[in-house]
Motif scaffolding. Sequence first.
Motif, short mmCIF file in Angstrom:
data_model
loop_
_atom_site.label_atom_id
_atom_site.label_comp_id
_atom_site.label_asym_id
_atom_site.label_seq_id
_atom_site.Cartn_x
_atom_site.Cartn_y
_atom_site.Cartn_z
N ALA A 1 -11.24 0.55 2.68
CA ALA A 1 -10.69 1.80 3.20
C ALA A 1 -11.82 2.77 3.52
O ALA A 1 -11.76 3.51 4.51
CB ALA A 1 -9.72 2.41 2.20
N GLY B 1 -14.39 1.30 7.23
CA GLY B 1 -13.39 0.74 8.14
C GLY B 1 -14.00 -0.21 9.13
O GLY B 1 -15.22 -0.30 9.27
N TYR C 1 0.17 3.05 8.81
CA TYR C 1 0.15 2.02 7.77
C TYR C 1 -0.92 2.28 6.70
O TYR C 1 -0.61 2.26 5.50
CB TYR C 1 -0.06 0.64 8.40
N GLY C 2 -2.13 2.52 7.15
CA GLY C 2 -3.23 2.75 6.19
C GLY C 2 -2.95 3.94 5.28
O GLY C 2 -2.96 3.80 4.04
N HIS D 1 -2.34 3.82 1.07
CA HIS D 1 -3.27 4.50 0.18
C HIS D 1 -2.72 5.83 -0.33
O HIS D 1 -3.41 6.54 -1.04
CB HIS D 1 -4.60 4.73 0.90
N ARG E 1 -6.52 3.68 14.10
CA ARG E 1 -6.00 3.14 12.84
C ARG E 1 -7.08 3.15 11.76
O ARG E 1 -6.80 3.46 10.60
CB ARG E 1 -5.53 1.70 13.10
N VAL F 1 -7.40 6.34 7.84
CA VAL F 1 -7.58 6.30 6.38
C VAL F 1 -8.80 7.10 5.95
O VAL F 1 -9.22 7.02 4.81
CB VAL F 1 -7.68 4.85 5.83
N MET G 1 -6.53 -6.14 6.25
CA MET G 1 -7.59 -6.01 5.24
C MET G 1 -8.56 -4.92 5.64
O MET G 1 -9.10 -4.21 4.79
CB MET G 1 -8.33 -7.34 5.10
N GLY G 2 -8.78 -4.79 6.94
CA GLY G 2 -9.73 -3.79 7.44
C GLY G 2 -9.35 -2.36 7.13
O GLY G 2 -10.20 -1.50 7.05
N VAL G 3 -8.04 -2.10 6.99
CA VAL G 3 -7.65 -0.73 6.59
C VAL G 3 -7.43 -0.65 5.09
O VAL G 3 -6.91 0.35 4.60
CB VAL G 3 -6.38 -0.23 7.35
N GLY G 4 -7.81 -1.70 4.38
CA GLY G 4 -7.76 -1.63 2.93
C GLY G 4 -6.44 -2.05 2.33
O GLY G 4 -6.00 -1.48 1.34
N GLN H 1 -0.33 -6.89 -0.32
CA GLN H 1 0.17 -6.07 0.79
C GLN H 1 0.01 -6.81 2.11
O GLN H 1 0.89 -6.75 2.97
CB GLN H 1 -0.58 -4.74 0.84
N HIS I 1 2.65 -7.97 6.31
CA HIS I 1 2.27 -8.49 7.62
C HIS I 1 2.56 -9.97 7.81
O HIS I 1 3.19 -10.37 8.77
CB HIS I 1 0.79 -8.21 7.89
#
Lengths: 259, 430
Positions: free
Chosen positions: A92, A95, A114-115, A119, A168, A172, B319-322, B327, B332
């Motif tokens: 996060a 990125g 979504y992100g 979080h 996107r 975050v 995964m790239g946005v954590g 999840q 997804h």
Amino acid sequence: MTTETTTITNKMTTRNVDVFYGEKQAINGVSIDIDMENVTAFIGPSGCGKSTFLRTMNRMNDTIPSCRVTGEITLDGEDIYAPSMDVVQLRARVGMVFQKPNPFPKSIYDNIAYGPRIHGLASGKEELDRIVEKSLQRAGLWAEVKDRLNESGTALSGGQQQRLCIARAIAVDPEVILMDEPCSALDPIATAKIEELIHELRGKYAIVIVTHNMQQAARVSQRTAFFHLGTMVEYGDTSEMFTNPQEERTRDYITGRYG
Amino acid sequence: MNNTASPATQQTAIVGSRSTDWQGEVMQKRIVRRYAAERRFKYLGLSAIVISSLFLAFLLFVMIGNGIKGFSTTQVAVPIDFASATGGASPEQISGEGAERALNSLDIAGVVNTAIEIEYGAEAGDIFTENSWTDVRDALLSNPDMIAGNTTVWLTAKSEIDRAAKDETDEKFEALYAKLKDAGKAQSGFNWGFLTGADGTDPARVGIWGALKGSIITMLVTLAMAFPVGVLAAVYLEEYAPSNRVTDFIEVSINNLAAVPSIIFGLLGLVVFLSWLELPRSSALVGGLVLALMTMPVIVIAGRNSIKSVPPSIREAAMGVGASPVQVVFHHVLPLALPGIMTGTIIGMARALGETAPLLMIGMRAFLTSPPQGLTDPSTVLPVQIYLWSDEVNRGFVEKTSAAIIVLLIFLLTMNAFAIYLRNRFETRW
């Protein structure tokens, strides 16, 4: 992120990083510093390991079972491969934007939201709306999509999709954004927009961009690292690198002798 | 001149494409052959479609032709003077709490049989069965006022009379039916009893509801067990399991399990569920568990394939946005894989619905005259019921067998239609 720091601070540092795929060594002793003020470009011929190296910086290569990383990579002085580092939080904070635009098959709104949702960055619908708007604005996409936030993200054009992916990543509130050849699947006009966007994002985030387009590296970056056969050959100011490369291999590559 | 030029032309003919004669005779022949091959393949495919359509049409034609008769019934009129025969019983007496007991004490069977005797004399035994009076009891329970009057009741006739009505029996019954029909004492109607009753000895009085309900309960148990376990197994094997020998072994075992003959699952169920765990014999619970064992590998295989086909870029994006691994899977991967998983589930469930052999092994072939009331009640299922009826000596069961097959097919189509509707709802447009 705070932008008032005037002295150059290293956001991320790597020291003697080796990457192995099984027995094969893909990266050999790379040490590099990434700072907030400059956009750093990784250039080099195909297969030189620049993408592999980029992926070690937010541990995306953890998903490849045979991949092994040695050496030290830090984010704000903290070792990201330390056992105490939470990899989900790391991703996060660092990125990533990928080579091929990969929006979720959901609405534009949900792509961005979504992100922040997972979080818990927004305390309510209103705040989430604000984050979505701000992220899309920063990515220069707001004007184009504000009337159709409920449409699927995959219905956008390639360039718009890539800016959606950047939005996107921004949503975050990361500290570093890694871009893995973000324009290689786009036409020149869409590429120009992304490059413009990178200029605008500079200073707000530490940006690392992998590209095999040298003109692009020259246009968007202030620092450039040249990779060849898994080693970092040269690292320095972009202007210096393109006008007066120190290494012969760099000179050969930049003048189009190979690559 | 010609002689000197020929070696050069020959060389270009081999190397360069410019001298290829696209309009030449050889090329034209090649084109004709290619077109012929295309046409041949088209007609071959078409004939395959026609043949399979014919088979299907023939099957449906025969089934519906035979089965449709199973849905109608023949009734014969019997006038009964309840008031005098029961010695003046009142409607209040046979309504409310103790209605059934009160009716039993009134000897309705005797009343009805006497009335039949009076009306039809010696022929009574050929027209009615000894159970015909139960129709009257059921009618009285739903309408107590009848007891105070003199009414004509319509009783389900014996299966031979029913078949005579559909003209396919011996002369004796056809003559008898003709006589009844002329006197206006016989009528045909939709056989509601078939849709509400359970198995029995007289084909005119059997019903499919018992088996249908058993099938529904069994399928619910199967789905409740096989779907979550199958999907979770598929997710684990695809997303979490380390790739080593143990995983490979499990993968091979699951693939083999999908190919194991179903009767072996029946034996497994017999040993594990009935002998060791001592679950109730013949119950829908055990039947559902056995079928779940059979269906699960199919769901696992389909699930793994469709999870595998979710593009890796979506996983990377998440995964790239954590997003954490869980999840990534639940937000997804699974939503995108769901249509494929559901296709596998449809195939598995359809197979389970038509399964007979393993259920015979765990005793689901019992003769049951009332529908199951719950998971642990003895029950049977549609294919087993079809099997049992097809084995009966009485000719009247032929049309009931076909009717049961129609019910099974309708159940199957309904189930599949529902699943396809769900799948299309979840299908994501890219």
